[in-house]
Motif scaffolding. Structure first.
Motif: not given
Length: 444
Positions: A143-149, A169-184
């Motif tokens: 799948g696809v990995k997104l670092f959202l933080g 744009s993708t049918e694949m599983v999107i795995s996400a790391h979810c932490e808000d960067e501005g808050t951190i």
């Protein structure tokens, strides 16, 4: 063709525990029955021991290429099979990062004939590789990995327009790391102003806070609902986030799923005093109440998968002041023993462990003929003695980094044998010299 006959196992599979035999022929499970006999088969009598499908870990960092002083595909896959993990999905934040099709295939080549467990790699999304994601074959990788933080490495995807385009744009599983960067960043700046670089580790869950996690994960979920994307939220760490997920439909019908990791189920903020930066993870280990709520959501099926987020660093890297100590730790060797301890404590059933660590990752990522004990499936098998205690120490740690956050802990159960594609990869502390892990395939 090599044959192995496993006799008198307590087989934990598909919400049942039954005593039986398993005949392996080549790389597949040929037969499951009582009182099997077979000529020319090597017989392994495991009377009294439990047999599980091999664990599938959907989130590991094995550090190759570019960071191999911390770990590599060969060393960490050996540690994985010692813990009953027979398949893994490795993350893209290596050096170079896995953000082009060329780099993805180079990574697969690195694992060929070197990985002791079966393998796939997630493809990393960035602010500027949308066209590569569009070209990615849905059967090419897990799948696809997104670092959202931001986390280890520099792969933060923070352009909201790009994120929405990737989701669309993708049918694949999107795995996400979810932490808000501005808050951190705001939280970190506040604590640095007070303490400098030597921030007490107990403030880590306040810097990488509940607010940072919930803000990011809730936003990702809303976007997934808007676009119809198939979203899998990695390593939940807060009780508040569990309200975002549902348990009223089967996993196969869910478009939005979630994972919880071993460290968030085991440790709490109370452990920072004794463990220090050894339990510094992103997202942070939080309160005992968060841990209890994660367990509740796992057991009622709002959370779908148990994984490790195995991410080794050298001891001297971790033994540092707060801002210089990297986040992450090694876990693959001790994940299943940790959950078996929780079973011994009455927290979780063996059947539920298998559901969350074996069946559900196979369903979620559409793995081909893995994750179950079934005739015709690949013979990926872990066998455990639930009555054999052992203490974690330097002499039995298999990680290249040579330390564990569980060091000094005595587990009540031990993995005795691990088969990968019918090959005995691990037996009672001894590893096969042959690395017979294979590239995972997907039924998509």
């Amino acid at each position: 063709m090599k044959r192995t006959l496993i006799k008198n196992a307590l087989i934990v599979n598909e919400n049942t525990i039954v005593e039986g035999d398993i005949l392996i022929e080549g790389d597949r499970i040929e037969r499951i029955d009582r009182d099997i006999s077979s000529e020319n088969a090597q017989v392994l009598d495991v009377s009294g021991n439990h047999l599980f499908p091999g664990v599938i870990d959907d989130q590991v960092h094995f550090r190759e290429p570019g960071l191999t002083h911390k770990g590599d595909i060969a060393s960490e896959s050996r540690a994985a099979v010692a813990g009953g993990i027979t398949s893994y999905m490795e993350q893209p934040n290596t050096n170079p990062q896995t953000v082009t099709l060329k780099k993805l295939e180079e990574k697969f080549a690195m694992a060929t004939n070197r990985s002791h467990a079966n393998y796939s790699f997630l493809f990393g999304g960035t602010n500027d590789n949308l066209e590569e994601i569009k070209r990615l074959d849905k059967k090419a990788c897990s799948g696809v990995k997104l670092f959202l933080g931001s986390s280890t490495g520099n792969m933060l995807v923070d352009d909201e327009e790009v994120i929405e385009k990737i989701f669309s744009s993708t049918e694949m599983v999107i795995s996400a790391h979810c932490e808000d960067e501005g808050t951190i960043r705001a939280n970190l700046a506040s604590y640095k102003e007070k303490y400098g670089d030597d921030i007490p580790i107990k403030y880590h869950p306040l810097i990488r806070s509940e607010e940072a996690c919930y803000l990011s994960s809730s936003k990702a979920i809303e976007l997934a609902k808007k676009t119809g994307a198939r979203l899998h939220v990695f390593h939940l760490s807060t009780g508040k986030e569990t309200s975002l997920f549902r348990n009223d439909i089967p996993l196969k019908d869910k478009r939005i799923t979630a994972e919880v990791c071993i460290h968030h189920l085991w440790f709490s903020e109370e452990d920072y005093d004794s463990k220090g930066t050894l339990i510094k993870w992103n997202p942070a280990v939080k309160t005992a109440e968060d841990r209890a709520q994660l367990w509740e959501a796992l057991l009622d099926d709002r959370l779908d998968v148990i994984a490790t987020d195995h991410a080794p660093h050298q001891w001297q890297e971790k033994d540092n002041v707060y801002t210089k100590a990297p986040s992450g730790g090694p876990l693959v060797q001790h994940a299943l023993p940790a959950m078996l301890d929780k079973h011994r404590q009455g927290v979780i059933s063996l059947e539920k462990i298998v559901e969350k660590m074996c069946h559900n990752p196979a369903i979620l990522f559409d793995l081909d003929k893995r994750g179950y004990i079934r005739e015709g499936y690949y013979a990926d098998i872990a066998i455990a003695n639930l009555e054999h205690s052992w203490k974690v120490d330097k002499n039995n740690i298999a990680y290249k980094c040579e330390w564990s956050p569980f060091e000094g802990h005595t587990f009540g159960s031990q993995i005795t044998h691990t088969f990968v594609n019918g090959h005995l990869a691990y037996e009672n502390g001894h590893f096969s010299e042959e690395a017979q892990g294979r590239r995972l395939t997907f039924d998509r």
